[in-house]
Design an enzyme around this catalytic site. Structure first.
Site, mmCIF file in Angstrom:
data_model
loop_
_atom_site.group_PDB
_atom_site.id
_atom_site.type_symbol
_atom_site.label_atom_id
_atom_site.label_comp_id
_atom_site.label_asym_id
_atom_site.label_seq_id
_atom_site.Cartn_x
_atom_site.Cartn_y
_atom_site.Cartn_z
ATOM 1 C CG ASP A 1 1.930 -3.719 5.120
ATOM 2 O OD1 ASP A 1 2.635 -2.814 5.608
ATOM 3 O OD2 ASP A 1 0.690 -3.637 5.021
ATOM 4 C CG ASP B 1 -3.100 3.826 2.457
ATOM 5 O OD1 ASP B 1 -2.500 2.776 2.137
ATOM 6 O OD2 ASP B 1 -4.069 3.830 3.243
ATOM 7 C CG HIS C 1 -0.470 -0.067 2.543
ATOM 8 N ND1 HIS C 1 -0.278 1.062 3.301
ATOM 9 C CD2 HIS C 1 -0.099 -1.112 3.325
ATOM 10 C CE1 HIS C 1 0.167 0.710 4.499
ATOM 11 N NE2 HIS C 1 0.295 -0.600 4.542
ATOM 12 C CG HIS D 1 0.080 2.612 12.666
ATOM 13 N ND1 HIS D 1 -1.216 2.153 12.740
ATOM 14 C CD2 HIS D 1 0.547 2.181 11.466
ATOM 15 C CE1 HIS D 1 -1.507 1.456 11.653
ATOM 16 N NE2 HIS D 1 -0.444 1.453 10.860
ATOM 17 C CD GLU E 1 -3.235 -1.863 5.497
ATOM 18 O OE1 GLU E 1 -3.462 -2.864 6.198
ATOM 19 O OE2 GLU E 1 -2.812 -0.801 5.987
ATOM 20 C CD GLU E 2 -1.819 2.105 7.468
ATOM 21 O OE1 GLU E 2 -2.579 1.616 8.317
ATOM 22 O OE2 GLU E 2 -0.600 1.873 7.430
ATOM 23 C CG ASP F 1 2.444 0.414 7.959
ATOM 24 O OD1 ASP F 1 2.045 -0.099 6.898
ATOM 25 O OD2 ASP F 1 1.707 0.583 8.952
HETATM 26 N N1 BES Z 1 1.233 -3.093 7.981
HETATM 27 C C1 BES Z 1 0.236 -2.963 8.974
HETATM 28 C C2 BES Z 1 -0.116 -4.277 9.657
HETATM 29 C C3 BES Z 1 1.011 -4.998 10.356
HETATM 30 C C4 BES Z 1 2.127 -4.373 10.836
HETATM 31 C C5 BES Z 1 0.868 -6.353 10.524
HETATM 32 C C6 BES Z 1 3.131 -5.077 11.464
HETATM 33 C C7 BES Z 1 1.867 -7.060 11.174
HETATM 34 C C8 BES Z 1 3.010 -6.426 11.635
HETATM 35 C C9 BES Z 1 -1.020 -2.371 8.334
HETATM 36 O O1 BES Z 1 -0.711 -1.255 7.541
HETATM 37 C C10 BES Z 1 -1.933 -1.877 9.406
HETATM 38 O O2 BES Z 1 -1.591 -0.919 10.059
HETATM 39 N N2 BES Z 1 -3.086 -2.505 9.571
HETATM 40 C C11 BES Z 1 -4.060 -2.021 10.487
HETATM 41 C C12 BES Z 1 -5.423 -2.497 10.136
HETATM 42 C C13 BES Z 1 -6.084 -1.704 9.036
HETATM 43 C C14 BES Z 1 -7.466 -2.243 8.756
HETATM 44 C C15 BES Z 1 -6.149 -0.239 9.346
HETATM 45 C C16 BES Z 1 -3.752 -2.497 11.871
HETATM 46 O O3 BES Z 1 -3.192 -3.587 12.076
HETATM 47 O O4 BES Z 1 -4.081 -1.746 12.797
HETATM 48 MN MN MN Z 2 0.890 -1.630 6.330
HETATM 49 MN MN MN Z 3 -0.412 0.473 8.925
#
Ligand code: BES
Ligand code: MN
Ligand code: MN
Length: 462
Positions: free
Chosen positions: A185, A88, A86, A432, A158-159, A125
């Site tokens: 990711d 974004d 992603h 984040h 994605e975010e 990320d």
């Molecule tokens: N890349 C992350 C998820 C992630 C990071 C998984 C590190 C495992 C290890 C992804 O961009 C993310 O932040 N996902 C969100 C969920 C999404 C629906 C907003 C999350 O996990 O909070």
């Molecule tokens: Mn991610």
């Molecule tokens: Mn993320």
């Protein structure tokens, strides 16, 4: 023929510079003020894929932000790798906690990244990790080392829950056919402890609103005589965990997969220091569900967390007031077999049922998704494992992660293919959070490892 490591040596300054340029565009999908920047980033990704050797690259419009699709088909009889990532990023706030501005990338050395890390929102990320794949493709096409077909699908939402991607995937099954999906990711245990992510948690995200009186009231004249929505909300939230930190929503654990003693023993073999964990976060103790270790709590167990809570007066000084409304945003991380829509419904029913008389409660579901677990006895996993052995000199450890990429389970459902999660970030990279960064070493190691995956996967498939 140039080897991938030699190619990286020759081009690494440019690889870093290109990523820095991508990181300068604030592609914050959650904030509509950045719409033009998100679109500009999609264009930048498109042009990078063209330069890296894709034959066909297109910007696919959706109801939201576009998906960048690219492909290089060398021979239809060969396997096809579909790369997902992603472009974004998360909002960068709180800005005052960044040591350098989030969209003015700089390279700084840290304890874990002595040869430098790129500090910027999205560095790890996922712009940095996604771009490793673009550079790996560049190497494979320029040096005639691409052993199979490749497709790229890089999204911009994605975010914020990938809602339009789900529709895109369902409508473009033919275009997206593949033998394996490859994603960077996630993270790995440590620079000298490579690992492959074998699980992701599901997610249910809800917002709650508690309304008391029809207007804000003087807390002296009315205090004590009417329900204060903030007091009530705090009490309701507190009741969602019991004294053992189990979640109290009826039915919440019904479908939770319980791991066997053997599986838990296997998990416990992964190197982990509780002391380092605590000291990195400056906490004097860990906290969580009774009966489980830290690594179990953050991967194989479901959770419920308040992500934000607000209401009433938060300005300077003191204002004596009982607010009319209080709000919270709550996320539940789910494990295999828990269905996110069902859990969302269980939450809603329970939360409404525990509201005392004197307030009204509204629960609004946001987004969600299913968890994912991938087996390790597949060609995809074995090829990834061999690729890490090649570049790290060690066999990677399979590890389930606590994070979520909800679209992964949907890929399996719609496209019928497994996903390999080759993450090169570290938990300490602050994704984040303020001061997100990605080690230059990790970035280059990712670029180095990816072409080996293509080679082994192709060899093992045919
Ligand atoms: N890349 C992350 C998820 C992630 C990071 C998984 C590190 C495992 C290890 C992804 O961009 C993310 O932040 N996902 C969100 C969920 C999404 C629906 C907003 C999350 O996990 O909070
Ligand atoms: Mn991610
Ligand atoms: Mn993320």
């Amino acid at each position: 023929m140039t080897s991938i490591s030699a190619y990286i040596q020759n081009h690494k300054d440019r690889f870093i510079e290109e990523l820095i340029n991508l990181l300068k565009i604030p592609s914050i999908s959650a904030d509509s003020a950045y719409k033009n920047d998100v679109l500009k980033t999609a264009e930048a990704v498109k042009s990078s894929l063209t330069k890296a050797g894709c034959d066909k690259v297109e910007i696919c419009e959706t109801k939201g932000y576009p998906i960048v699709y690219g492909e290089k088909i060398v021979d239809k009889s060969l396997p096809t790798v579909l790369v997902y990532g992603h472009y974004d990023v998360q909002p960068p706030d709180p800005l005052e906690l960044w040591t350098s501005p989030p969209f003015e990338p700089v390279i700084k050395a840290t304890k874990l990244h002595p040869d430098g890390a790129i500090f910027a929102r999205g560095a790890c990320d996922d712009k940095g990790q996604m771009y490793m794949h673009v550079k790996a493709l560049e190497y494979m096409t320029k040096e005639n080392q691409l052993p199979c077909n490749v497709k790229f699908m890089i999204e911009g939402e994605e975010e914020v829950g990938s809602e339009n991607l789900a529709e895109f995937v369902a409508k473009n099954k033919e275009k997206l056919t593949n033998d394996i999906i490859l994603i960077s990711d996630t993270g790995m245990i440590a620079k000298d402890v490579p690992s492959i992510t074998t699980g992701l948690r599901g997610l249910s995200y809800v917002e709650v609103e508690v309304t008391g009186p029809n207007r804000d009231l003087h807390s002296g004249l009315y205090g004590g005589a009417v329900a204060n929505p903030i007091n009530v909300l705090a009490k309701m939230i507190a009741s969602l965990h019991d004294e053992n930190n189990h979640i109290t929503i009826p039915g919440f654990y019904d479908k939770v997969e319980e791991l066997s003693k053997e599986e838990r023993a296997e998990m416990a073999k992964a190197p982990f220091s509780l002391e380092d964990y605590k000291s990195a976060l400056d906490i004097d103790a860990v906290y969580g569900e009774k009966g489980y270790t830290t690594n179990e709590r953050n991967s194989i167990r479901p959770t419920l967390d308040v992500n934000g809570i607000w209401g009433g007066y938060i300005g300077e000084g003191a204002k004596t007031v009982i607010a009319s409304k209080a709000y919270a945003k709550i996320s539940m991380r789910l494990v295999p077999h828990q269905d996110w829509k069902e859990i969302t419904q269980l939450f809603k029913t329970h939360f409404e049922s525990i509201a005392p008389a004197g307030v009204k409660v509204k629960v609004t579901p946001h987004h969600g998704g299913q968890g994912y677990v991938t087996p390790i006895d597949t060609i995809g996993y074995k090829a990834a494992s061999k690729a890490y052995e090649q570049t790290f000199g060690k066999t990677p450890i399979p590890q389930r992660s606590g994070g979520s990429i909800p679209i992964v389970s949907l890929f399996e459902k719609e496209l019928g293919s497994k996903t390999i999660l080759m993450g090169f970030g570290l938990d300490s990279d602050a994704i984040h959070s303020p001061n997100e960064h990605f080690g230059v070493w990790n970035y280059l190691k990712g670029i180095e490892t990816i072409p080996w995956f293509y080679k082994y996967f192709t060899e093992m498939s045919v």
